[in-house]
Write an enzyme that holds these catalytic residues in place. Structure first.
Site, short mmCIF file in Angstrom:
data_model
loop_
_atom_site.label_atom_id
_atom_site.label_comp_id
_atom_site.label_asym_id
_atom_site.label_seq_id
_atom_site.Cartn_x
_atom_site.Cartn_y
_atom_site.Cartn_z
N LYS A 177 0.88 -1.18 0.00
CA LYS A 177 0.00 0.00 0.00
C LYS A 177 0.91 1.23 0.00
CE LYS A 177 -3.10 3.11 1.19
NZ LYS A 177 -2.22 4.22 0.71
N GLU A 180 -0.84 7.65 -0.97
CA GLU A 180 -1.60 8.29 -2.07
C GLU A 180 -0.84 9.51 -2.60
OE1 GLU A 180 -2.29 7.88 1.12
OE2 GLU A 180 -4.01 9.06 1.78
N GLY A 229 5.83 4.86 8.35
CA GLY A 229 5.01 6.07 8.29
C GLY A 229 4.97 6.76 9.64
N THR A 233 -0.75 7.32 12.36
CA THR A 233 -1.34 6.31 11.47
C THR A 233 -1.16 4.92 12.06
OG1 THR A 233 -0.83 7.70 9.58
CG2 THR A 233 -1.33 5.43 9.10
N GLU A 251 8.33 1.23 11.34
CA GLU A 251 9.43 2.19 11.20
C GLU A 251 8.78 3.56 11.20
OE1 GLU A 251 12.51 1.48 11.08
OE2 GLU A 251 12.71 -0.56 10.33
N CYS A 285 13.19 10.61 7.33
CA CYS A 285 12.96 10.13 8.70
C CYS A 285 14.24 10.23 9.52
CB CYS A 285 12.45 8.70 8.68
SG CYS A 285 13.55 7.59 7.82
P1 NAD Z 1 1.57 8.36 6.92
O1 NAD Z 1 1.52 7.72 8.26
O2 NAD Z 1 0.64 9.47 6.64
O3 NAD Z 1 1.33 7.28 5.75
C1 NAD Z 1 2.03 6.05 5.71
C2 NAD Z 1 1.15 5.02 5.02
O4 NAD Z 1 -0.03 4.79 5.79
C3 NAD Z 1 0.68 5.47 3.64
O5 NAD Z 1 0.67 4.36 2.77
C4 NAD Z 1 -0.73 5.97 3.89
O6 NAD Z 1 -1.58 5.90 2.77
C5 NAD Z 1 -1.19 5.03 4.98
N1 NAD Z 1 -2.23 5.63 5.82
C6 NAD Z 1 -2.43 6.95 6.07
N2 NAD Z 1 -3.51 7.11 6.88
C7 NAD Z 1 -3.97 5.87 7.17
C8 NAD Z 1 -5.03 5.37 7.96
N3 NAD Z 1 -5.83 6.18 8.62
N4 NAD Z 1 -5.22 4.02 8.04
C9 NAD Z 1 -4.38 3.17 7.37
N5 NAD Z 1 -3.37 3.60 6.59
C10 NAD Z 1 -3.16 4.92 6.49
O7 NAD Z 1 3.10 8.81 6.72
P2 NAD Z 1 3.70 9.72 5.57
O8 NAD Z 1 3.19 11.12 5.77
O9 NAD Z 1 3.51 9.07 4.26
O10 NAD Z 1 5.25 9.65 5.91
C11 NAD Z 1 5.86 10.50 6.83
C12 NAD Z 1 6.15 9.80 8.13
O11 NAD Z 1 6.83 8.58 7.87
C13 NAD Z 1 7.07 10.61 9.01
O12 NAD Z 1 6.65 10.52 10.35
C14 NAD Z 1 8.42 9.93 8.81
O13 NAD Z 1 9.31 10.13 9.86
C15 NAD Z 1 8.03 8.50 8.66
N6 NAD Z 1 9.03 7.74 7.91
C16 NAD Z 1 9.75 6.80 8.59
C17 NAD Z 1 10.72 6.08 7.93
C18 NAD Z 1 11.53 5.03 8.65
O14 NAD Z 1 12.12 4.17 8.00
N7 NAD Z 1 11.63 5.05 9.98
C19 NAD Z 1 10.96 6.29 6.57
C20 NAD Z 1 10.21 7.27 5.91
C21 NAD Z 1 9.24 7.98 6.60
#
Ligand code: NAD
Length: 485
Positions: A177, A180, A229, A233, A251, A285
């Protein structure tokens, strides 16, 4: 083969080896021009189910595939990514707004390298057999089955490599997934993966909004989840998967400290603060959130940071002179602007940046904010907080109170002291006089509320298997005759 003309604008999701479109189109907006540049689709509930069922059938075959043959498939995927690197990097730069050279030279090659690394791990992997007095104990590396993989928007193909290479190597099928706001490069790659000789349904890409498709995947019958993410979330995913509990590795981000002591190599520290704060518009991140600088070098370093931050050119990600592109959405831009204004109201001092720019595109300038107290914030934008400190003890106390623990940088020439501080810090990675010194072989993940589980390295592989013990007795078992009856 190049991505077909008609799919340049509309990118179908990929389930059971088929590209499909639903009635629910999602607009992809170019963050530089604010114009519509493509459509992706909300995967239907039935198609998610179809993907999971296809994944189950494909996985039965994949699980039986010998390690060396799995390794060949992983190498093919790496080759496919690198063979189409330019095109995939263009998609990431266009959709997310990060400068083209970042996905081209860093993010996507790193993602591809994970597939090569896990291929070589499989080449030398042997399951254990232990001979005992009673018989023989076989330890088998059993995959979970079908893994649900959530990817964030900022580095789609890099995180695809971080999580999916190990999950596939371990023998799982994938329901991926993507965000978006970062789906195009993975959908572009899926068109090439479709031509490889892999069981149909082994790799599925289910696009859609977090609140709909993300939610359905959490509630589904997938056997495990790997989530990259945000913490908010993750909480929703945990709540939604409660009726079908499953292993989750996650992560997350965090408030990453960079600490500069007075004896540090100032130039190197400055270079790495700038890089870790403003590359990818601060959406890394592992990027710096807060810089702690020792009193005696504070004014000098802050002056240099300001001078150089003002020189970073904002603009079109495809312009080679541009250092920073836009943020991916207007919502993110406005949210950052509000948070910065909130800090200003509370008395924080703006060193530079902090204004929304009067131009088309979701641009936000490099922003440095001085605070009196230690704050534990992750902006995920080109915004850093800086704070002055006097003693080592002060630093230790601030670090100890950090509720998160992904990464930290320490800049000093006193290596024994830095090592002690690194040992004390509850952090998945600590860099001493360096930044992003990491590879496919080094474990990566957070402590405290930055997550649990690891990607990369051999630890990453073992997250995606469940070890199975098969004991074959050659003698009477330990309980045989216990009751004497
Ligand atoms: P996000 O949590 O908004 O989204 C991550 C994923 O979850 C996406 O695929 C999104 O569509 C899905 N998602 C969003 N809302 C959801 C819901 N209500 N229910 C189920 N799935 C849902 O994160 P983002 O804005 O895409 O990424 C930024 C975050 O990710 C930052 O906090 C960053 O630090 C973290 N990040 C961590 C790493 C790592 O390896 N530790 C790497 C990259 C980003």
């Amino acid at each position: 083969m190049s991505i077909k003309e008609e799919t340049m604008q509309e990118y179908g999701y990929y389930v059971g080896g088929k590209f499909k479109k639903s009635r629910d189109r999602i607009e992809v907006i170019n963050p530089v021009t604010e114009e519509l540049c493509a459509h992706i689709f909300e995967t239907t509930k039935d198609d998610l189910e179809f993907a999971i069922q296809s994944g189950r059938s494909a996985q039965k075959e994949w699980k039986k595939t010998p390690f060396k043959e799995r390794a060949n498939v992983l190498r093919e995927i790496a080759k496919t990514i690198l063979g189409n690197l330019k095109e995939l990097a263009e998609l990431e730069a266009k959709e997310i707004g990060k400068p083209f050279k970042e996905p081209l030279f860093v993010d996507i090659p790193l993602g591809a390298d994970c597939f090569n690394y896990y291929a070589s791990l499989l080449d030398s992997l042997e399951e254990e057999s232990i001979q005992s007095d009673l018989g023989i104990d076989l330890i088998r590396y059993e995959p979970f089955g079908v893994a649900g993989i959530y990817l964030p928007y900022n580095v789609p193909l890099m995180t695809f490599g971080f999580s999916c290479a190990a999950a596939l190597a371990a023998g799982n099928a994938l329901i991926i997934k993507p965000s978006e706001y970062g789906s195009l490069s993975l959908l572009g790659l899926a068109q090439y993966i479709d031509t490889l000789d892999t069981p149909k349904g082994l790799i599925n890409v289910v696009t859609g909004r977090g609140e709909s498709m993300g939610k359905l995947l959490a509630e589904s019958t997938v056997d495990m989840i790997s989530f990259t993410g945000s913490r908010d979330t993750l909480k929703k995913i945990i709540a939604r998967s409660k009726d079908v509990p499953k292993k989750i590795i996650c992560e997350l981000g965090g408030c990453n400290f960079t600490v500069v002591f007075s004896d540090a190599d100032k130039e190197e520290a400055i270079q790495n603060i700038l890089g870790s704060s403003f590359m990818k518009q601060g959406q890394m991140c592992v990027g710096t959130s807060v810089v702690l600088i020792q009193d005696s070098v504070y004014d000098d370093i802050v002056g240099q940071l300001k001078k150089r931050a003002l020189k970073i050119q904002l603009g079109d990600p495809f312009d080679p002179m541009v250092g920073m592109g836009p943020l991916p959405t207007r919502e993110h831009l406005e949210n950052i602007h509000q948070r910065v204004k909130g800090l200003q109201v509370k008395g924080a001092k703006i060193i530079c940046g902090a204004k929304s720019l009067n131009q088309k595109g979701y641009f936000y300038p490099p922003t440095i904010i001085e605070t009196k107290e230690a704050l534990y914030e992750e902006f995920f934008a080109p915004v850093i907080l800086i704070k002055r400190f006097r003693t080592r003890l002060e630093v230790e106390e601030i670090i100890e109170k950090n509720p998160t623990g992904l990464v930290m940088q320490i800049w000093t020439k006193d290596i024994p002291f830095a090592e002690q501080l690194a040992q004390k810090a509850s952090c998945g990675t600590v860099w001493i006089n360096t930044f992003v010194q990491m590879s496919s072989q080094t474990p990566f993940g957070g402590m405290r509320s930055s997550g649990w589980g690891r990607n990369l390295g051999k630890f990453g592989f073992f997250e995606y298997i469940q070890p199975k013990h098969i004991g074959i007795g050659f003698k009477k078992s330990p309980v045989s005759g216990w009751f004497g009856i």
